[in-house]
Design a protein around this motif. Structure first.
Motif, PDB file in Angstrom:
ATOM      1  N   UNK A 154      13.114 -26.718  34.423  1.00 27.09           N
ATOM      2  CA  UNK A 154      11.677 -26.882  34.647  1.00 27.09           C
ATOM      3  C   UNK A 154      11.064 -27.632  33.466  1.00 27.09           C
ATOM      4  N   UNK A 155      11.257 -28.974  33.430  1.00 22.88           N
ATOM      5  CA  UNK A 155      10.793 -29.739  32.267  1.00 22.88           C
ATOM      6  C   UNK A 155       9.272 -29.763  32.123  1.00 22.88           C
ATOM      7  N   UNK A 156       8.548 -29.639  33.234  1.00 27.23           N
ATOM      8  CA  UNK A 156       7.085 -29.666  33.149  1.00 27.23           C
ATOM      9  C   UNK A 156       6.522 -28.403  33.799  1.00 27.23           C
ATOM     10  N   UNK A 157       5.729 -27.643  33.040  1.00 26.97           N
ATOM     11  CA  UNK A 157       5.089 -26.429  33.561  1.00 26.97           C
ATOM     12  C   UNK A 157       3.636 -26.455  33.098  1.00 26.97           C
ATOM     13  N   UNK A 158       2.708 -26.516  34.027  1.00 30.80           N
ATOM     14  CA  UNK A 158       1.286 -26.583  33.676  1.00 30.80           C
ATOM     15  C   UNK A 158       0.532 -25.471  34.412  1.00 30.80           C
ATOM     16  N   UNK A 159      -0.007 -24.533  33.645  1.00 26.26           N
ATOM     17  CA  UNK A 159      -0.742 -23.418  34.237  1.00 26.26           C
ATOM     18  C   UNK A 159      -2.220 -23.711  34.361  1.00 26.26           C
ATOM     19  N   UNK A 160      -2.817 -23.132  35.368  1.00 28.45           N
ATOM     20  CA  UNK A 160      -4.268 -23.257  35.577  1.00 28.45           C
ATOM     21  C   UNK A 160      -4.807 -21.835  35.475  1.00 28.45           C
ATOM     22  N   UNK A 161      -5.508 -21.542  34.410  1.00 31.39           N
ATOM     23  CA  UNK A 161      -5.921 -20.160  34.162  1.00 31.39           C
ATOM     24  C   UNK A 161      -7.402 -20.120  33.861  1.00 31.39           C
ATOM     25  N   UNK A 162      -8.079 -19.227  34.570  1.00 30.67           N
ATOM     26  CA  UNK A 162      -9.509 -19.020  34.259  1.00 30.67           C
ATOM     27  C   UNK A 162      -9.689 -17.546  33.937  1.00 30.67           C
ATOM     28  N   UNK A 163     -10.440 -17.241  32.899  1.00 29.75           N
ATOM     29  CA  UNK A 163     -10.672 -15.836  32.553  1.00 29.75           C
ATOM     30  C   UNK A 163     -11.329 -15.121  33.734  1.00 29.75           C
ATOM     31  N   UNK A 164     -10.669 -14.087  34.224  1.00 27.88           N
ATOM     32  CA  UNK A 164     -11.202 -13.310  35.342  1.00 27.88           C
ATOM     33  C   UNK A 164     -11.324 -14.095  36.624  1.00 27.88           C
ATOM     34  N   UNK A 165     -10.620 -15.214  36.718  1.00 29.00           N
ATOM     35  CA  UNK A 165     -10.760 -16.102  37.878  1.00 29.00           C
ATOM     36  C   UNK A 165      -9.657 -15.989  38.889  1.00 29.00           C
ATOM     37  N   UNK A 166      -9.202 -14.808  39.194  1.00 30.92           N
ATOM     38  CA  UNK A 166      -8.195 -14.623  40.245  1.00 30.92           C
ATOM     39  C   UNK A 166      -6.800 -14.965  39.771  1.00 30.92           C
ATOM     40  N   UNK A 167      -5.880 -15.098  40.732  1.00 32.98           N
ATOM     41  CA  UNK A 167      -4.476 -15.307  40.393  1.00 32.98           C
ATOM     42  C   UNK A 167      -4.253 -16.731  39.933  1.00 32.98           C
ATOM     43  N   UNK A 168      -3.763 -16.907  38.720  1.00 34.62           N
ATOM     44  CA  UNK A 168      -3.564 -18.274  38.243  1.00 34.62           C
ATOM     45  C   UNK A 168      -2.417 -18.987  38.954  1.00 34.62           C
ATOM     46  N   UNK A 169      -2.572 -20.294  39.076  1.00 36.40           N
ATOM     47  CA  UNK A 169      -1.542 -21.114  39.696  1.00 36.40           C
ATOM     48  C   UNK A 169      -0.865 -21.958  38.631  1.00 36.40           C
ATOM     49  N   UNK A 170       0.413 -22.142  38.806  1.00 36.17           N
ATOM     50  CA  UNK A 170       1.154 -22.939  37.844  1.00 36.17           C
ATOM     51  C   UNK A 170       1.907 -24.029  38.589  1.00 36.17           C
ATOM     52  N   UNK A 171       1.757 -25.258  38.118  1.00 40.58           N
ATOM     53  CA  UNK A 171       2.478 -26.378  38.704  1.00 40.58           C
ATOM     54  C   UNK A 171       3.765 -26.586  37.909  1.00 40.58           C
ATOM     55  N   UNK A 172       4.875 -26.611  38.622  1.00 38.98           N
ATOM     56  CA  UNK A 172       6.180 -26.642  37.976  1.00 38.98           C
ATOM     57  C   UNK A 172       6.994 -27.813  38.546  1.00 38.98           C
ATOM     58  N   UNK A 173       7.577 -28.611  37.654  1.00 37.07           N
ATOM     59  CA  UNK A 173       8.567 -29.577  38.124  1.00 37.07           C
ATOM     60  C   UNK A 173       9.920 -28.870  38.111  1.00 37.07           C
ATOM     61  N   UNK A 174      10.495 -28.659  39.285  1.00 39.10           N
ATOM     62  CA  UNK A 174      11.768 -27.939  39.409  1.00 39.10           C
ATOM     63  C   UNK A 174      12.866 -28.915  39.798  1.00 39.10           C
ATOM     64  N   UNK A 175      13.825 -29.084  38.892  1.00 38.77           N
ATOM     65  CA  UNK A 175      14.934 -29.997  39.149  1.00 38.77           C
ATOM     66  C   UNK A 175      16.186 -29.158  39.362  1.00 38.77           C
ATOM     67  N   UNK A 176      16.752 -29.274  40.536  1.00 40.86           N
ATOM     68  CA  UNK A 176      17.933 -28.464  40.844  1.00 40.86           C
ATOM     69  C   UNK A 176      19.157 -29.360  41.033  1.00 40.86           C
ATOM     70  N   UNK A 177      20.258 -28.917  40.437  1.00 39.35           N
ATOM     71  CA  UNK A 177      21.530 -29.642  40.586  1.00 39.35           C
ATOM     72  C   UNK A 177      22.034 -29.549  42.027  1.00 39.35           C
ATOM     73  N   UNK A 178      22.948 -30.425  42.344  1.00 38.56           N
ATOM     74  CA  UNK A 178      23.661 -30.350  43.615  1.00 38.56           C
ATOM     75  C   UNK A 178      24.306 -28.963  43.771  1.00 38.56           C
ATOM     76  N   UNK A 179      24.334 -28.462  44.996  1.00 41.37           N
ATOM     77  CA  UNK A 179      24.874 -27.115  45.225  1.00 41.37           C
ATOM     78  C   UNK A 179      26.078 -27.170  46.167  1.00 41.37           C
ATOM     79  N   UNK A 180      27.168 -26.603  45.715  1.00 39.54           N
ATOM     80  CA  UNK A 180      28.329 -26.401  46.590  1.00 39.54           C
ATOM     81  C   UNK A 180      28.523 -24.910  46.791  1.00 39.54           C
ATOM     82  N   UNK A 181      28.870 -24.524  48.008  1.00 35.20           N
ATOM     83  CA  UNK A 181      29.285 -23.137  48.229  1.00 35.20           C
ATOM     84  C   UNK A 181      30.799 -23.181  48.453  1.00 35.20           C
TER      85      UNK A 181
END
Lengths: 210, 254
Positions: free
Chosen positions: A144-171
């Motif tokens: 998660x190279x980029x994580x940006x939170x949006x937080x307001x004091x007493x302003x409900x559930x904060x949202x966070x924008x995340x860049x999620x980079x996932x490797x190739x997956x083999x099962x």
């Protein structure tokens, strides 16, 4: 007896068929190479109390499961009800998800995940299924190279924008063969919604950004 | 509220069978597992987010939202290590891009990179739609090409031989007066390989919405649902609940 009258299907026409376009390739692809993403593992920016590994970490491969995967530890910073706190928590949560992919152990992830997060639940179930009958996952690590939170004091559930980079997956099956076609690596913006209580942060929603 | 009218031939009911994404079959150990993070996000009907153009913040997408491409792309020179320097060791093995036609310009070996549009200063990863590796770009300014292709693609797309959806009815080919009829569209994903501005482009056409015109001036849609076939024993049953979601004025809803 013949039907007295009929509505022929011909009297209906399909007016329009809107279409989505996907541009999927350009140019020559003549030199195949590894499809893994180019991002390398990086430690969390904050001082994370990582347990001292007793043996060297070894990623999974076609021959066997990952070994000595460090268990994510909730950093002190992620316990604060603040912008920095929710950002540190989001990084931790994706580490826990990455850990679940690598080990099949979803318990750490569950501790900070609410029951109504549809995508979180689906991921836990998918990982559990992928690890049944002696199968294991190769790849699937998340950065998660980029994580940006949006937080307001007493302003409900904060949202966070995340860049999620996932490797190739083999099962891999117990005998090492591929269970299904590998799932391509992905690089995606995601929105994580968390709520703070006496127990700390909990993820209540997670979704893709379009 | 609109008055309820009925067709002269009797009432018709549309069926909209909404496919529920299948969760992994607990018993079928060989059923495929939707395992990827992004893949699950697309498949499980979880929340979708878009950037609100006014506030610039991310907000939940409306229910009928049709997604745009969430990615941005760029082409990096194959042997580029940073903005100013090239890796000399890489150059001898670089992909060769001779001119495609006599007298034409040679191409440039590039690696396409992808990153989400929603993230500021994102990390770029190799774009690997079909295999991966470097490709040849035949344009002086590679970065200018993709927007040009994007601009051309809609007009070029309209000229493609796209097979229209077929209308299916149950029962068929005739229906009884006064009997329920299941109408649905049979549309398939279609793929094309075309050349736009000298680049080979692979296009996947996916039907995303349907409009039904009944021939009497009434229509339904656009709706995201194509409907679908139902077992014969259910032909006579009305599927009112699904129908009323779309409130077609021609049909009576409870």
């Amino acid at each position: 007896m013949t039907p007295r009258t009929s509505i022929s299907a011909r009297s209906f026409i399909i007016g329009s068929l809107a279409t989505a376009l996907t541009l999927t390739a350009c140019g020559n692809n003549t030199q195949p190479q590894s499809a893994s993403p180019t991002v390398s593992a990086s430690a969390s920016a904050t001082a994370t109390p990582t347990p001292t590994p007793t043996a060297a970490y070894k990623p999974a491969d076609a021959k066997g499961k990952a070994e000595n995967v460090p268990i994510p530890v909730l950093p002190e910073a992620a316990k604060a009800n603040s912008k920095e706190g929710v950002e540190a928590f989001a990084r931790y949560w994706f580490q826990a998800l990455s850990y679940a992919y690598e080990t099949g152990d979803v318990r750490v992830l569950k501790q900070t995940t609410g029951p109504n997060c549809v995508l979180c639940t689906a991921l836990q179930e998918a990982i559990t299924v992928a690890w049944t009958d002696g199968k294991w996952i190769v790849g699937g690590r998340i950065e998660t190279p980029v994580v940006v939170g949006k937080y307001r004091d007493g302003g409900g559930s904060p949202q966070t924008t995340v860049q999620a980079i996932q490797q190739l997956i083999e099962i891999r099956r117990a005998d090492g063969t591929l269970y299904q076609d590998p799932t391509k690596a992905s690089n995606r913006g995601m929105q994580l919604v968390a709520t703070f209580s006496a127990n700390g942060w909990t993820v209540i929603d997670l979704g893709l950004i379009y | 509220m609109r008055p309820v009218r009925s067709l002269s031939a009797g009432s018709l009911v549309l069926s909209f069978l909404v496919a529920i994404p299948g969760t992994a079959d607990a018993k079928g150990t060989e059923s495929p597992v939707i395992i990827g993070l992004e893949e699950n996000g697309v498949n499980v009907g979880s929340s979708k987010w878009i950037r609100d153009p006014q506030s610039g913040e991310f907000v939940p997408a409306p229910p009928n939202f049709v997604s745009d491409d969430p990615n941005q792309y760029k082409a990096d020179l194959q042997c580029q290590v940073d903005q100013d320097s090239l890796a000399k060791k890489c150059l001898p093995g670089q992909l060769q891009c001779p001119p495609r036609e006599a007298g034409g310009k040679p191409g440039t070996a590039v690696i396409w990179k992808v990153a989400p549009k929603s993230v500021s200063n994102p990390v770029w990863t190799d774009w690997t739609p079909n295999g991966s590796g470097p490709s040849c770009l035949y344009d002086e300014k590679p970065e200018d090409l993709l927007p040009k292709i994007a601009a051309r693609i809609e007009s070029d797309f309209r000229n493609l031989p796209i097979k229209p959806a077929e209308l299916r009815a149950q029962p068929s080919p005739h229906t009884l007066k006064g009997a329920e009829t299941n109408i649905f569209a049979d549309a398939v994903e279609q793929q094309f390989d075309v050349t736009i501005l000298g680049q080979r482009v692979h296009i996947v056409a996916t039907p995303v919405e349907y409009t039904y015109a009944y021939g009497d001036g009434n229509s339904l849609g656009p709706t995201p649902f194509a409907g679908g076939p139902i077992p014969e024993e259910q032909w006579a049953k009305r599927r009112e609940r699904a129908m009323c979601i779309n409130r077609p004025v021609t049909f009576s809803c409870p």
